[in-house]
Design an enzyme around this catalytic site. Structure first.
Site, PDB file in Angstrom:
ATOM      1  N   CYS A  43       0.808  -1.224  -0.042  1.00 41.37           N
ATOM      2  CA  CYS A  43       0.117  -0.109   0.029  1.00 41.37           C
ATOM      3  C   CYS A  43       0.641   1.152   0.036  1.00 41.37           C
ATOM      4  CB  CYS A  43      -0.962   0.016   1.269  1.00 41.37           C
ATOM      5  SG  CYS A  43      -2.040   1.380   1.495  1.00 41.37           S
ATOM      6  N   CYS A  48      -1.519   1.712  -3.036  1.00 39.79           N
ATOM      7  CA  CYS A  48      -2.511   2.755  -2.825  1.00 39.79           C
ATOM      8  C   CYS A  48      -2.010   4.271  -3.044  1.00 39.79           C
ATOM      9  CB  CYS A  48      -3.105   2.772  -1.521  1.00 39.79           C
ATOM     10  SG  CYS A  48      -3.295   0.981  -1.064  1.00 39.79           S
ATOM     11  N   LYS A  51       0.164   5.245  -5.928  1.00 37.94           N
ATOM     12  CA  LYS A  51      -0.945   5.235  -6.888  1.00 37.94           C
ATOM     13  C   LYS A  51      -1.821   6.529  -7.168  1.00 37.94           C
ATOM     14  CE  LYS A  51      -4.708   3.928  -6.334  1.00 37.94           C
ATOM     15  NZ  LYS A  51      -5.528   2.800  -6.273  1.00 37.94           N
ATOM     16  N   TYR A 180      -9.117  -3.135 -11.260  1.00 36.52           N
ATOM     17  CA  TYR A 180      -9.117  -1.738 -10.808  1.00 36.52           C
ATOM     18  C   TYR A 180      -7.876  -1.173 -11.202  1.00 36.52           C
ATOM     19  CZ  TYR A 180      -7.165  -2.361  -6.282  1.00 36.52           C
ATOM     20  OH  TYR A 180      -6.249  -2.686  -5.252  1.00 36.52           O
ATOM     21  N   GLU A 184      -6.953   1.859 -13.598  1.00 38.71           N
ATOM     22  CA  GLU A 184      -6.505   3.105 -12.908  1.00 38.71           C
ATOM     23  C   GLU A 184      -5.291   3.600 -13.600  1.00 38.71           C
ATOM     24  OE1 GLU A 184      -7.997   2.870  -8.085  1.00 38.71           O
ATOM     25  OE2 GLU A 184      -6.103   2.269  -8.704  1.00 38.71           O
ATOM     26  N   HIS A 439     -26.975  21.938  -0.806  1.00 42.97           N
ATOM     27  CA  HIS A 439     -27.132  22.294  -1.920  1.00 42.97           C
ATOM     28  C   HIS A 439     -26.216  23.550  -2.321  1.00 42.97           C
ATOM     29  CE1 HIS A 439     -29.050  23.383  -5.586  1.00 42.97           C
ATOM     30  NE2 HIS A 439     -29.218  24.890  -5.349  1.00 42.97           N
ATOM     31  N   GLU A 444     -26.172  15.714  -3.309  1.00 48.11           N
ATOM     32  CA  GLU A 444     -27.709  16.085  -3.008  1.00 48.11           C
ATOM     33  C   GLU A 444     -28.677  14.842  -3.854  1.00 48.11           C
ATOM     34  OE1 GLU A 444     -29.353  19.799  -3.913  1.00 48.11           O
ATOM     35  OE2 GLU A 444     -27.453  20.042  -4.960  1.00 48.11           O
TER      36      GLU A 444
HETATM   37  C1  LIG Z   1      -1.018  -0.546  -7.666  1.00 49.01           C
HETATM   38  C2  LIG Z   1      -1.883  -0.994  -6.373  1.00 49.01           C
HETATM   39  C3  LIG Z   1      -2.942   0.068  -6.119  1.00 49.01           C
HETATM   40  C4  LIG Z   1      -3.549  -0.624  -4.855  1.00 49.01           C
HETATM   41  N1  LIG Z   1      -4.491   0.426  -4.458  1.00 49.01           N
HETATM   42  C5  LIG Z   1      -5.349   0.304  -3.457  1.00 49.01           C
HETATM   43  C6  LIG Z   1      -6.286   1.183  -3.102  1.00 49.01           C
HETATM   44  O1  LIG Z   1      -6.422   2.301  -3.635  1.00 49.01           O
HETATM   45  N2  LIG Z   1      -6.844   0.890  -1.915  1.00 49.01           N
HETATM   46  C7  LIG Z   1      -6.690  -0.013  -1.311  1.00 49.01           C
HETATM   47  O2  LIG Z   1      -7.491  -0.528  -0.193  1.00 49.01           O
HETATM   48  N3  LIG Z   1      -5.968  -1.088  -1.717  1.00 49.01           N
HETATM   49  C8  LIG Z   1      -5.160  -0.828  -2.631  1.00 49.01           C
HETATM   50  N4  LIG Z   1      -4.241  -1.862  -3.127  1.00 49.01           N
HETATM   51  C9  LIG Z   1      -4.091  -3.331  -2.408  1.00 49.01           C
HETATM   52  C10 LIG Z   1      -3.505  -3.209  -1.057  1.00 49.01           C
HETATM   53  O3  LIG Z   1      -2.078  -2.550  -1.237  1.00 49.01           O
HETATM   54  C11 LIG Z   1      -3.277  -4.203  -0.200  1.00 49.01           C
HETATM   55  O4  LIG Z   1      -4.654  -5.083  -0.254  1.00 49.01           O
HETATM   56  C12 LIG Z   1      -2.560  -4.310   1.000  1.00 49.01           C
HETATM   57  O5  LIG Z   1      -1.246  -3.741   0.940  1.00 49.01           O
HETATM   58  C13 LIG Z   1      -2.580  -5.755   1.684  1.00 49.01           C
HETATM   59  O6  LIG Z   1      -1.726  -5.562   2.599  1.00 49.01           O
HETATM   60  P1  LIG Z   1      -0.937  -6.790   3.328  1.00 49.01           P
HETATM   61  O7  LIG Z   1      -0.633  -6.499   4.839  1.00 49.01           O
HETATM   62  O8  LIG Z   1      -1.784  -8.031   3.192  1.00 49.01           O
HETATM   63  O9  LIG Z   1       0.096  -7.123   2.601  1.00 49.01           O
HETATM   64  P2  LIG Z   1       1.254  -5.929   1.889  1.00 49.01           P
HETATM   65  O10 LIG Z   1       0.820  -4.501   2.120  1.00 49.01           O
HETATM   66  O11 LIG Z   1       1.629  -6.464   0.517  1.00 49.01           O
HETATM   67  O12 LIG Z   1       2.546  -6.357   2.809  1.00 49.01           O
HETATM   68  C14 LIG Z   1       3.215  -7.593   2.690  1.00 49.01           C
HETATM   69  C15 LIG Z   1       4.708  -7.289   3.097  1.00 49.01           C
HETATM   70  O13 LIG Z   1       5.327  -8.498   3.294  1.00 49.01           O
HETATM   71  C16 LIG Z   1       6.763  -8.682   2.952  1.00 49.01           C
HETATM   72  N5  LIG Z   1       7.079  -9.922   2.879  1.00 49.01           N
HETATM   73  C17 LIG Z   1       6.623 -10.930   1.765  1.00 49.01           C
HETATM   74  N6  LIG Z   1       7.074 -12.101   2.248  1.00 49.01           N
HETATM   75  C18 LIG Z   1       8.141 -11.823   3.194  1.00 49.01           C
HETATM   76  C19 LIG Z   1       8.838 -12.731   3.957  1.00 49.01           C
HETATM   77  N7  LIG Z   1       8.863 -14.108   3.617  1.00 49.01           N
HETATM   78  N8  LIG Z   1       9.542 -12.366   4.854  1.00 49.01           N
HETATM   79  C20 LIG Z   1       9.455 -10.968   5.425  1.00 49.01           C
HETATM   80  N9  LIG Z   1       8.779 -10.145   4.657  1.00 49.01           N
HETATM   81  C21 LIG Z   1       7.923 -10.593   3.730  1.00 49.01           C
HETATM   82  C22 LIG Z   1       6.577  -7.678   1.629  1.00 49.01           C
HETATM   83  O14 LIG Z   1       7.921  -7.349   1.260  1.00 49.01           O
HETATM   84  C23 LIG Z   1       5.450  -6.882   2.031  1.00 49.01           C
HETATM   85  O15 LIG Z   1       6.115  -5.702   2.461  1.00 49.01           O
HETATM   86  C24 LIG Z   1      -3.547  -1.688  -4.352  1.00 49.01           C
HETATM   87  C25 LIG Z   1      -2.292  -2.775  -4.641  1.00 49.01           C
HETATM   88  C26 LIG Z   1      -1.807  -2.252  -5.681  1.00 49.01           C
HETATM   89  C27 LIG Z   1      -0.733  -3.297  -6.264  1.00 49.01           C
END
Ligand SMILES: Cc1cc2nc3c(=O)[nH]c(=O)nc-3n(C[C@H](O)[C@H](O)[C@H](O)COP(=O)(O)OP(=O)(O)OC[C@H]3O[C@@H](n4cnc5c(N)ncnc54)[C@H](O)[C@@H]3O)c2cc1C
Length: 463
Positions: A43, A48, A51, A180, A184, A439, A444
């Protein structure tokens, strides 16, 4: 009783992992957290946040164009991609620092390394080879863009990850995907002046959204000059001398572009994580299987966020993390609530949506009333823009509850957030009707559509 190095070890420093780690630490738990790339996860680092900054950048041309109708003369404008990238990077680094600080303040021990599971209570920190133990383990490793392994020439393509760091703004780009992220980025690149083609195998972009929104957004994007090619796929990508790409489509057409971006879905980061050895089950897509409380097939191992492939959104990952804390550390078993999730697509025009589509509501309920307004928002009058706005409410005819709200137009995402509150509270259409309008606003319309535009009873539309 066994003693462990930590009460909780979190693998992954993204939206879900950081929230869980920080709050558990603040509760006085001994917490370790491993992040292999950058703190903040998808994110903050490549989702997010960057983006949305790109979306803002891409909207200026339309603002400049609109200015004349309001009496402004805008001089010659130029856009500098490296400036946008540098400023975006600075902001991301600032946010990353805040995430780290939050963890530090909660006395979470951070490991800047990939971590893998060894057994139910043991994690290996790959950078150092050190093994640590924990009573509870939370897997929050997220996902990554599908590299489309079956596409010849996929090595010449980029994903959203690389799109945030391109050395130069392409003159032409082909984006494959209809979700999306693809939509986007098509709007972002087009807004920045890039000749943009969106290729999608389905009949219409944004499957799972309300049909009205899908058709109207498609028409608006095409009107702006984005080439949208549905029911087609990319069959091959070749690199030409000089670096441009020759893109072959299933129709037999060919397009030359500077970049080809694949946005065809995301794959959970579960490979080589030690899951099999420990007995954590995954589904066919590689997503970790969890029960209603985010518990995996192992008693003390939990998973939240994108890696579970429930709803891939940041607020959902955070909510699941908070429910996990309630369940595991506050003796208050709490299931994440995935009903009525408000969401936005930062396309141009923007989409904001909450609840059921008209199609799903018509299947779920015996009768629905649809309130629908299509109009030119006031800001488009003097600007000369012909772009229309859609506001649509879906009401269960029996209970009169508003079960779906769909908006296309300026600030639709902001409206969806506010609409989610009365909808979550179970408000009826009559509650909306007795609410005073603000308004003049576009919103609205939400409280002034007194008569249904049409009804659907037993699947049949009645005008
Ligand atoms: C281009 C794009 C735009 C998006 N826009 C939106 C938006 O507008 N609104 C919205 O709500 N969501 C959006 N999302 C989705 C959102 O980013 C994800 O849903 C969210 O980040 C998920 O969080 P998470 O904690 O599950 O995983 P992540 O945020 O992906 O975090 C996982 C972390 O784990 C780390 N990792 C992985 N494997 C290991 C390991 N074995 N050991 C140590 N670290 C590890 C990774 O490096 C990463 O930092 C977007 C996603 C993308 C790709």
């Amino acid at each position: 009783m066994a003693t462990y190095d930590y009460d909780l070890f979190v693998i992954g420093g993204g939206s879900g992992g950081v929230r869980a780690g920080r709050l558990a630490g603040a509760m006085g738990k001994r917490v370790g957290l491993a992040e292999e790339y950058r703190m903040g996860g998808t994110c903050v680092i490549r989702g997010c946040v960057p983006k949305k900054l790109f979306v803002y950048a891409s909207q200026f041309q339309e603002h400049f164009d609109a200015a004349a109708g309001y009496g402004w003369t805008v001089g010659e404008t130029t856009f500098d991609w490296p400036t946008l990238i540098a400023n975006k990077d600075r902001e991301i680094t600032r946010l990353e620092g805040l995430y780290r600080k939050g963890l530090d303040n909660s006395e979470v021990e951070i490991f800047e390394s990939r971590a893998v599971l060894i057994d139910d209570h043991t994690i290996e920190i790959l950078k150092t080879g050190k093994r640590v133990t924990a009573d509870q383990i939370l897997i929050a490793v997220g996902g990554h863009p599908s590299p489309h392994p079956s596409l010849p020439g996929n090595e010449f393509c980029i994903s959203s990850n690389e799109a945030f760091h391109l050395d130069a703004l392409p003159k032409a780009i082909v984006i494959e995907g209809g979700g999306y992220i693809a939509v986007e980025f098509a709007n972002i690149f087009h807004g920045l002046g890039v000749d943009t083609t969106l290729v999608y195998r389905g009949k219409e972009i944004l499957s799972r959204f309300d049909q009205d929104l899908r058709h109207m957004l498609h028409a608006a994007m095409a009107e702006k000059g984005i080439h949208i090619r549905c029911t087609e796929i990319i069959t091959k990508v070749e690199r030409q001398e000089g670096g441009r790409k020759l893109v072959h489509l299933s129709s037999g057409d060919q397009i030359i572009a500077d970049q080809v971006m694949l946005a065809i879905g995301r794959v959970p980061n579960t490979k080589s994580l030690g899951l099999e050895a420990v007995g954590v089950d995954v589904d066919d897509l590689g997503a970790i299987k969890v029960d209603d409380y985010s518990r995996t097939s192992r008693e003390n191992i939990w998973a939240v966020g994108d890696v579970t492939n429930r709803v891939q959104l940041t607020p959902v990952a955070i909510h699941e993390a908070m429910c996990f804390l309630e369940t595991v550390f506050k003796n208050n078993p709490t299931k994440p609530d995935h009903e009525l999730i408000a969401t936005a697509v930062f396309s141009q025009p923007e989409i904001g949506t909450v609840g059921l589509t008209e199609q799903d509501a018509a299947q779920k309920f015996k009768g629905i009333d649809v309130y629908r307004a299509v109009f030119r928002p006031m800001r488009n009058t003097l600007s000369g823009s012909t772009e229309k706005m859609l506001i649509k409410l879906i009401v269960d005819a029996a209970s009169r509850k508003v079960v779906g709200a769909h908006i296309l137009g300026p600030d639709a995402g902001e409206m969806a957030q506010l609409l989610a509150i009365p909808m979550k509270a179970g408000c009826t259409k009559e509650d909306f009707d007795r609410t005073m309008a603000v308004h003049p606003t576009a919103a609205e319309e939400l409280v002034t559509m007194y008569k249904p535009s049409y009804r659907i009873v037993d699947g049949e539309r009645i005008d």
